[in-house]
Design a protein around this motif. Structure first.
Motif, PDB file in Angstrom:
ATOM      1  N   GLU A   1       0.825  -1.201   0.000  1.00 43.78           N
ATOM      2  CA  GLU A   1       0.000   0.000   0.000  1.00 43.78           C
ATOM      3  C   GLU A   1       0.866   1.261   0.000  1.00 43.78           C
ATOM      4  N   CYS A   2       0.612   2.129  -0.935  1.00 41.60           N
ATOM      5  CA  CYS A   2       1.406   3.355  -1.077  1.00 41.60           C
ATOM      6  C   CYS A   2       0.488   4.459  -1.576  1.00 41.60           C
ATOM      7  N   VAL A   3       0.734   5.679  -1.137  1.00 38.94           N
ATOM      8  CA  VAL A   3      -0.014   6.823  -1.668  1.00 38.94           C
ATOM      9  C   VAL A   3       0.974   7.822  -2.242  1.00 38.94           C
ATOM     10  N   TYR A   4       0.481   8.613  -3.174  1.00 38.22           N
ATOM     11  CA  TYR A   4       1.323   9.580  -3.869  1.00 38.22           C
ATOM     12  C   TYR A   4       0.728  10.964  -3.751  1.00 38.22           C
ATOM     13  N   SER A   5       1.562  11.914  -3.340  1.00 36.68           N
ATOM     14  CA  SER A   5       1.165  13.312  -3.260  1.00 36.68           C
ATOM     15  C   SER A   5       1.615  14.033  -4.524  1.00 36.68           C
ATOM     16  N   ASP A   6       0.647  14.411  -5.345  1.00 34.81           N
ATOM     17  CA  ASP A   6       0.965  15.096  -6.594  1.00 34.81           C
ATOM     18  C   ASP A   6       1.510  16.492  -6.335  1.00 34.81           C
ATOM     19  N   ASP A   7       1.099  17.114  -5.236  1.00 34.48           N
ATOM     20  CA  ASP A   7       1.487  18.501  -4.958  1.00 34.48           C
ATOM     21  C   ASP A   7       2.988  18.638  -4.697  1.00 34.48           C
ATOM     22  N   ASP A   8       3.537  17.733  -3.881  1.00 35.63           N
ATOM     23  CA  ASP A   8       4.955  17.858  -3.531  1.00 35.63           C
ATOM     24  C   ASP A   8       5.807  16.714  -4.059  1.00 35.63           C
ATOM     25  N   GLY A   9       5.219  15.841  -4.908  1.00 40.17           N
ATOM     26  CA  GLY A   9       5.995  14.773  -5.509  1.00 40.17           C
ATOM     27  C   GLY A   9       6.557  13.795  -4.500  1.00 40.17           C
ATOM     28  N   LEU A  10       5.737  13.405  -3.524  1.00 42.44           N
ATOM     29  CA  LEU A  10       6.171  12.500  -2.461  1.00 42.44           C
ATOM     30  C   LEU A  10       5.413  11.182  -2.514  1.00 42.44           C
ATOM     31  N   LEU A  11       6.144  10.099  -2.340  1.00 41.82           N
ATOM     32  CA  LEU A  11       5.559   8.777  -2.142  1.00 41.82           C
ATOM     33  C   LEU A  11       5.590   8.450  -0.649  1.00 41.82           C
ATOM     34  N   TYR A  12       4.498   7.877  -0.138  1.00 40.72           N
ATOM     35  CA  TYR A  12       4.439   7.509   1.274  1.00 40.72           C
ATOM     36  C   TYR A  12       4.065   6.038   1.417  1.00 40.72           C
ATOM     37  N   TRP A  13       4.801   5.336   2.289  1.00 41.21           N
ATOM     38  CA  TRP A  13       4.453   3.989   2.717  1.00 41.21           C
ATOM     39  C   TRP A  13       4.293   4.005   4.237  1.00 41.21           C
ATOM     40  N   ILE A  14       3.444   3.107   4.763  1.00 43.02           N
ATOM     41  CA  ILE A  14       3.302   2.976   6.207  1.00 43.02           C
ATOM     42  C   ILE A  14       3.829   1.606   6.622  1.00 43.02           C
ATOM     43  N   THR A  15       4.595   1.575   7.706  1.00 47.00           N
ATOM     44  CA  THR A  15       5.098   0.290   8.193  1.00 47.00           C
ATOM     45  C   THR A  15       3.952  -0.515   8.772  1.00 47.00           C
ATOM     46  N   SER A  16       4.081  -1.830   8.730  1.00 51.16           N
ATOM     47  CA  SER A  16       2.996  -2.696   9.163  1.00 51.16           C
ATOM     48  C   SER A  16       3.154  -3.181  10.602  1.00 51.16           C
ATOM     49  N   ALA A  17       4.206  -2.784  11.268  1.00 48.56           N
ATOM     50  CA  ALA A  17       4.442  -3.237  12.641  1.00 48.56           C
ATOM     51  C   ALA A  17       4.245  -2.092  13.627  1.00 48.56           C
ATOM     52  N   ARG A  18       3.625  -2.406  14.774  1.00 48.42           N
ATOM     53  CA  ARG A  18       3.499  -1.375  15.803  1.00 48.42           C
ATOM     54  C   ARG A  18       4.837  -1.179  16.506  1.00 48.42           C
ATOM     55  N   ALA A  19       5.228   0.026  16.851  1.00 52.71           N
ATOM     56  CA  ALA A  19       4.485   1.234  16.578  1.00 52.71           C
ATOM     57  C   ALA A  19       4.651   1.644  15.113  1.00 52.71           C
ATOM     58  N   TYR A  20       3.526   2.075  14.508  1.00 51.71           N
ATOM     59  CA  TYR A  20       3.528   2.447  13.104  1.00 51.71           C
ATOM     60  C   TYR A  20       4.375   3.703  12.855  1.00 51.71           C
TER      61      TYR A  20
END
Length: 378
Positions: free
Chosen positions: A202-221
């Motif tokens: 799972e990944c999201v992309y910010s078109d405004d600042d050209g950033l890719l974001y992933w979230i880790t699956s282990a706590r603490a996130y």
């Protein structure tokens, strides 16, 4: 009279139809079929994205299930045209990005489940297993136009390196316009390990600042961010990181949005504001939360997908259970939570769609714009 209507008039009428209704209209007569093929995108941009439920196990000789968000009815769609077993990765417009399961190294396939077209993407520059994957749609006249970023993963140690597999501290990019992969950056070894072990696709992309974001699956996130322009990595904190039983990222209305729920507690929605501060903007109503999470109030196993275009957020667990959807309710600016029964009735044990039995399955939900046009990309 209807068969003699000019194409421009008929296509305007077709533009008000939902994709499933348009598909039925195409089968009425040769005139309607030709018109719908000549103006395939007329209706698609006027409708919200559909929710597609893809089984997490092998998809070959299997079906996926689609929810019409307007009529809230389910459809079954066969995926028997795919030549090899696959698992879902993500979506781009009206297309699905899938990975093959008959190989340990990452191999990707792009397909249109409605036209039954598919294409194997080329081999990566560096064969790797279990990397983090992100999809970036491009604004282009040629469609599909997109990029795929692959970070981390395990690769074979180079000759003389002692043999065995090692973490791969590089980032690769696929460009659909060039149909090639290339290495475009590096990442610290610590990040390579985390992207491989703790980061799902799972990944999201910010078109405004050209950033890719992933979230880790282990706590603490925590969040991993990659700025494409400067080729730099950064880490962001997650609100209530050590207390969340599930956490997921979506991109909606131009904001990075995080959805999470605590064991025995509620589920909340946060938006990232200036200064990397999270602001809570919504809570799941108590009654709906109890209906979704059960008597024990467990949010374990909850997954989430969000629509960038209309901002809707879907919370789901499996294909048979019901979903919670946060969306605009018709009055501009007013948002509400809605309950939608799962595929086949929402009882959690599967059901029946048009006379066919539907088994309850673990799924990955994606949002897709049904596209009925044949593409030369394939």
């Amino acid at each position: 009279m209807w068969k003699d209507l000019p194409f421009d008039v008929l296509s305007t009428i077709f533009s008000f139809l939902s994709p499933d209704s348009l598909a039925r209209a195409r089968s009425v007569c040769r005139q309607w079929h030709t018109c719908a093929r000549a103006y395939p995108l007329a209706s698609e941009s006027n409708h919200p994205s559909w929710f597609i439920a893809l089984p997490l196990r092998n998809l070959t000789q299997s079906n996926c299930f689609l929810l019409n968000p307007v009529l809230t009815n389910w459809h079954s769609l066969s995926l028997d045209f795919l030549p090899i077993p696959v698992r879902p990765v993500g979506s781009v417009g009206g297309f699905l990005l899938l990975r093959t399961t008959n190989s340990t190294t990452l191999r990707l396939i792009l397909c249109n489940p409605f036209t039954r077209q598919y294409k194997h993407l080329p081999l990566l520059s560096i064969p790797r297993s279990n990397p983090a994957v992100g999809v970036v749609p491009l604004h282009s006249t040629s469609f599909p136009s997109f990029r795929v970023y692959v970070a981390g993963g395990m690769s074979e140690a180079p000759y003389g390196g002692g043999g065995g597999a090692t973490y791969e501290p590089t980032l690769e990019m696929y460009d659909s316009n060039q149909d090639t992969w290339k290495v475009v950056g590096n990442l610290p070894m610590e990040y390579a390990v985390r992207m491989t072990v703790w980061t799902p696709n799972e990944c999201v992309y910010s078109d405004d600042d050209g950033l890719l974001y992933w979230i880790t699956s282990a706590r603490a996130y925590s969040l991993m961010g990659y700025e494409i322009g400067s080729k730099t990595w950064r880490e962001l904190r997650v609100p209530m990181a050590d207390k969340l039983e599930f956490a997921a990222l979506v991109w909606r209305k131009g904001r990075l949005t995080l959805v999470g729920g605590t064991c025995g507690g509620d589920a909340r929605v946060w938006e990232l504001s200036e200064g990397d501060n999270w602001v809570m903007v919504e809570k799941v109503p108590v009654e709906m939360g109890m209906k979704f999470a059960g008597e024990k109030g467990s949010w374990a196993g909850t997954k989430c997908v969000g629509s960038e275009s209309d901002g809707a957020i879907y919370l789901y667990k499996d294909v048979g259970s019901g979903m919670l959807v946060w969306k605009e309710n018709g009055e501009k600016g007013k948002w509400d939570w809605f309950w939608i029964d799962g595929c086949g009735g929402g009882g959690g044990g599967g059901g029946v769609i048009r006379g066919k039995q539907v088994s309850n399955l673990q799924i990955k939900g994606l949002l897709i714009q049904p596209n009925l046009a044949l593409s030369s990309f394939f």
